[in-house]
Scaffold this active site. Structure first.
Site, PDB file in Angstrom:
ATOM      1  N   SER A 120      -1.178  -2.029   5.004  1.00 31.92           N
ATOM      2  CA  SER A 120      -1.243  -2.635   3.663  1.00 31.92           C
ATOM      3  C   SER A 120      -0.724  -4.064   3.658  1.00 31.92           C
ATOM      4  CB  SER A 120      -0.398  -1.822   2.676  1.00 31.92           C
ATOM      5  OG  SER A 120      -0.807  -0.493   2.664  1.00 31.92           O
ATOM      6  N   GLU A 235      -2.912  11.035   8.608  1.00 32.76           N
ATOM      7  CA  GLU A 235      -1.854  10.805   7.618  1.00 32.76           C
ATOM      8  C   GLU A 235      -2.051  11.717   6.403  1.00 32.76           C
ATOM      9  OE1 GLU A 235      -1.587   6.728   6.325  1.00 32.76           O
ATOM     10  OE2 GLU A 235       0.153   7.136   5.075  1.00 32.76           O
ATOM     11  N   GLU A 362      -6.460   8.325  -7.002  1.00 33.93           N
ATOM     12  CA  GLU A 362      -7.807   7.898  -7.421  1.00 33.93           C
ATOM     13  C   GLU A 362      -8.700   7.706  -6.192  1.00 33.93           C
ATOM     14  OE1 GLU A 362      -4.940   6.441  -8.521  1.00 33.93           O
ATOM     15  OE2 GLU A 362      -4.985   7.421 -10.472  1.00 33.93           O
TER      16      GLU A 362
HETATM   17  C1  LIG Z   1       6.272   5.430  -0.278  1.00 30.25           C
HETATM   18  C2  LIG Z   1       5.180   4.572   0.244  1.00 30.25           C
HETATM   19  C3  LIG Z   1       5.088   4.361   1.598  1.00 30.25           C
HETATM   20  C4  LIG Z   1       4.081   3.551   2.112  1.00 30.25           C
HETATM   21  N1  LIG Z   1       4.058   3.330   3.471  1.00 30.25           N
HETATM   22  C5  LIG Z   1       3.105   2.514   3.987  1.00 30.25           C
HETATM   23  C6  LIG Z   1       3.107   2.235   5.386  1.00 30.25           C
HETATM   24  O1  LIG Z   1       3.945   2.720   6.152  1.00 30.25           O
HETATM   25  N2  LIG Z   1       2.163   1.381   5.868  1.00 30.25           N
HETATM   26  C7  LIG Z   1       1.213   0.817   5.074  1.00 30.25           C
HETATM   27  O2  LIG Z   1       0.381   0.084   5.593  1.00 30.25           O
HETATM   28  N3  LIG Z   1       1.199   1.055   3.735  1.00 30.25           N
HETATM   29  C8  LIG Z   1       2.127   1.887   3.176  1.00 30.25           C
HETATM   30  N4  LIG Z   1       2.129   2.136   1.822  1.00 30.25           N
HETATM   31  C9  LIG Z   1       1.178   1.429   0.971  1.00 30.25           C
HETATM   32  C10 LIG Z   1       0.074   2.318   0.407  1.00 30.25           C
HETATM   33  O3  LIG Z   1      -0.858   2.666   1.404  1.00 30.25           O
HETATM   34  C11 LIG Z   1      -0.573   1.531  -0.742  1.00 30.25           C
HETATM   35  O4  LIG Z   1       0.426   1.359  -1.735  1.00 30.25           O
HETATM   36  C12 LIG Z   1      -1.758   2.259  -1.323  1.00 30.25           C
HETATM   37  O5  LIG Z   1      -2.828   2.287  -0.414  1.00 30.25           O
HETATM   38  C13 LIG Z   1      -2.229   1.597  -2.639  1.00 30.25           C
HETATM   39  O6  LIG Z   1      -2.406   0.242  -2.475  1.00 30.25           O
HETATM   40  P1  LIG Z   1      -1.745  -0.797  -3.493  1.00 30.25           P
HETATM   41  O7  LIG Z   1      -0.307  -0.449  -3.643  1.00 30.25           O
HETATM   42  O8  LIG Z   1      -2.091  -2.168  -3.026  1.00 30.25           O
HETATM   43  O9  LIG Z   1      -2.432  -0.496  -4.889  1.00 30.25           O
HETATM   44  P2  LIG Z   1      -3.849  -1.018  -5.377  1.00 30.25           P
HETATM   45  O10 LIG Z   1      -4.872  -0.787  -4.299  1.00 30.25           O
HETATM   46  O11 LIG Z   1      -3.719  -2.396  -5.897  1.00 30.25           O
HETATM   47  O12 LIG Z   1      -4.153   0.002  -6.552  1.00 30.25           O
HETATM   48  C14 LIG Z   1      -3.625  -0.201  -7.865  1.00 30.25           C
HETATM   49  C15 LIG Z   1      -4.205   0.896  -8.759  1.00 30.25           C
HETATM   50  O13 LIG Z   1      -5.641   0.757  -8.807  1.00 30.25           O
HETATM   51  C16 LIG Z   1      -6.272   1.985  -8.430  1.00 30.25           C
HETATM   52  N5  LIG Z   1      -7.478   1.692  -7.666  1.00 30.25           N
HETATM   53  C17 LIG Z   1      -7.615   0.780  -6.667  1.00 30.25           C
HETATM   54  N6  LIG Z   1      -8.869   0.812  -6.187  1.00 30.25           N
HETATM   55  C18 LIG Z   1      -9.528   1.793  -6.860  1.00 30.25           C
HETATM   56  C19 LIG Z   1     -10.866   2.301  -6.822  1.00 30.25           C
HETATM   57  N7  LIG Z   1     -11.778   1.819  -5.965  1.00 30.25           N
HETATM   58  N8  LIG Z   1     -11.185   3.302  -7.683  1.00 30.25           N
HETATM   59  C20 LIG Z   1     -10.269   3.803  -8.564  1.00 30.25           C
HETATM   60  N9  LIG Z   1      -9.000   3.350  -8.665  1.00 30.25           N
HETATM   61  C21 LIG Z   1      -8.636   2.348  -7.831  1.00 30.25           C
HETATM   62  C22 LIG Z   1      -5.253   2.689  -7.546  1.00 30.25           C
HETATM   63  O14 LIG Z   1      -5.473   4.089  -7.539  1.00 30.25           O
HETATM   64  C23 LIG Z   1      -3.938   2.316  -8.227  1.00 30.25           C
HETATM   65  O15 LIG Z   1      -3.692   3.174  -9.306  1.00 30.25           O
HETATM   66  C24 LIG Z   1       3.117   2.946   1.262  1.00 30.25           C
HETATM   67  C25 LIG Z   1       3.196   3.164  -0.111  1.00 30.25           C
HETATM   68  C26 LIG Z   1       4.208   3.976  -0.628  1.00 30.25           C
HETATM   69  C27 LIG Z   1       4.277   4.194  -2.109  1.00 30.25           C
END
Ligand SMILES: Cc1cc2nc3c(=O)[nH]c(=O)nc-3n(C[C@H](O)[C@H](O)[C@H](O)COP(=O)(O)OP(=O)(O)OC[C@H]3O[C@@H](n4cnc5c(N)ncnc54)[C@H](O)[C@@H]3O)c2cc1C
Length: 401
Positions: A120, A235, A362
């Site tokens: 991410s 994962e 989602e």
């Molecule tokens: C506890 C924790 C540990 C984590 N550990 C890691 C890690 O070790 N390595 C790593 O790389 N990442 C890690 N992550 C990151 C995680 O993979 C991302 O937070 C996640 O993929 C969502 O991305 P974002 O936070 O950028 O949200 P966004 O992608 O910006 O999403 C924001 C909102 O929009 C919605 N949304 C986005 N796109 C769509 C779509 N196409 N259709 C419908 N809804 C949508 C999402 O569901 C969400 O509600 C971690 C996250 C958490 C909370």
């Protein structure tokens, strides 16, 4: 035979449970966790289904299941190794070169070395294929620049699985490569990020001209998306099949104990909710057991891992609601030293992350719709456009190279 194995696991856990170490200062917690993981490995209970050749036990998913059932009775300090065991390790088993397997898998299993997953970015989460960390060929290897975020366990990590863009002239899924990055290399900076529980389980990671040798590519150059999908599949199964230990405040047993302490078990509305919680927890266990059996029979879960991941996240949300109703004001204020109050608050604050980490609920629903149920695909206007022509995330108008 199975019962022999269960008896052996049970006796070993009873003799080796280090007790609660979560409250220790971080360095002591990590040392205790590493000692436990090393003992687990030495006793043959780490990598139960992994090939013997690479330090695993070569046993079946039934043995894995027995170990998981017995381990659920304890609050074991396995958190520092969740990325080792659930993500990076299985991906190296599937796609690593023989050299990578022989170098990395044993210390990964024994907990000697800790791994993290660098996918991410600030502008690329759900749409991780739009990431902008760049790897360019340099002096026979690669030079990497970029920023990652939410990197679980990076504060402890020795190695990371890094997804980076190696070709911006092709569409976003095509120009990615997966690397093994040494987290102690010059140019890697790790900064902690606190979540709402006050703990810092994840981090920002900055990569400034980090050198990576050519042999550190997992899979092929340009095939990083395939490797990423493999890792995300592992994962999702790992998150989906990990259930709260019985001592966790959000397990059915703990919520039932809370109801008993509150004298609420005779109230019909509470009884009904408790029964619902129990039924869903049991259904989830059976779903996971079935997927393990199918995997053993040669049918890997693939996209169906998203069903387990989503169901696990929804179960925690359900448990939060039931426990919150039972605890009432006790869910937000409790006497100092009240262990039940501490545990419940930590559970309520931490559990929602399960519906985000590894892909949000989602996103799981979309995967299930498209790849399990065969529904029409969501429109993707950027799928065939070269990345350099996209305006995505934090990318500015200048040439990303
Ligand atoms: C506890 C924790 C540990 C984590 N550990 C890691 C890690 O070790 N390595 C790593 O790389 N990442 C890690 N992550 C990151 C995680 O993979 C991302 O937070 C996640 O993929 C969502 O991305 P974002 O936070 O950028 O949200 P966004 O992608 O910006 O999403 C924001 C909102 O929009 C919605 N949304 C986005 N796109 C769509 C779509 N196409 N259709 C419908 N809804 C949508 C999402 O569901 C969400 O509600 C971690 C996250 C958490 C909370």
């Amino acid at each position: 035979m199975t019962e022999d194995y269960r008896a052996r696991v049970r006796a070993w856990l009873a003799a080796n449970d280090p007790g609660p170490v979560g409250g220790l200062p971080p360095a002591e917690h990590l040392s205790a966790a590493k000692r436990f993981q090393a003992a687990l490995y030495a006793a043959g209970f780490a990598g139960i289904t992994w090939p013997k050749e690479w330090g695993g036990q070569g046993l079946g998913t039934a043995d894995q299941q027995i170990f998981a059932e017995e381990a659920a009775e304890y609050d074991l300090p396995t958190y520092p190794f969740i990325v080792n065991m659930g993500m990076c390790g299985p991906t190296l088993v599937d796609l690593g070169t023989p050299e990578q397997k022989s170098r990395y898998l044993r210390p990964l299993l024994s907990g000697e070395e800790i791994w993290c997953q660098l996918f991410s970015e600030p502008g690329a989460g759900s749409d991780v294929a739009s990431l902008q960390t760049r790897a360019v060929r340099d002096d026979g290897g690669w030079a990497v620049n970029g920023q990652k975020v939410w990197t679980t366990n990076a504060q402890w990590a020795d190695f990371g699985a890094l997804l980076a863009r190696t070709d911006p002239d092709v569409p976003k899924h095509a120009g990615l490569t997966m690397f093994i990055v040494d987290m102690h290399a010059p140019g890697v900076t790790v900064r902690p990020l606190k979540d709402m529980s006050g703990k810092a389980p994840f981090n920002e990671v900055y990569l400034d001209d980090v050198r990576i040798p050519a042999g550190a590519v997992i899979g092929e150059v340009g095939q990083g998306w395939r490797v990423a999908i493999t890792m995300l599949g592992h994962e999702r199964v790992s998150i989906g099949s990990s259930r709260p230990s019985r001592s966790s405040a959000l397990s059915f047993d703990a919520v039932l104990a809370l109801a008993r302490r509150q004298g609420a078990t005779d109230v019909p509305a509470h009884r009904e909710r408790l029964a619902g919680l129990y039924a869903h927890e049991r259904a989830l266990e059976l779903l996971n057991a079935r997927m393990r059996q199918e995997a053993q029979a040669g049918r890997p879960p693939g996209a169906r891992g998203s069903v387990a991941k989503l169901a696990g996240a929804l179960q925690l949300r359900r448990a939060i609601e039931v426990a919150g109703e039972l605890a009432g004001a006790g869910a937000v204020a409790w006497e100092p030293g009240d262990r039940h109050g501490d545990d419940l608050a930590l559970g309520i604050n931490s559990a929602p992350a399960t519906g985000i980490a590894g892909g949000t609920n989602e996103v799981q629903r979309t995967i299930i719709g498209e790849r399990v149920l065969g529904l029409p695909k969501e429109p993707q206007v950027d799928r065939d456009v070269p990345v350099r022509d996209l305006k995505v995330g934090t990318q500015r108008t200048e040439d990303p190279r």
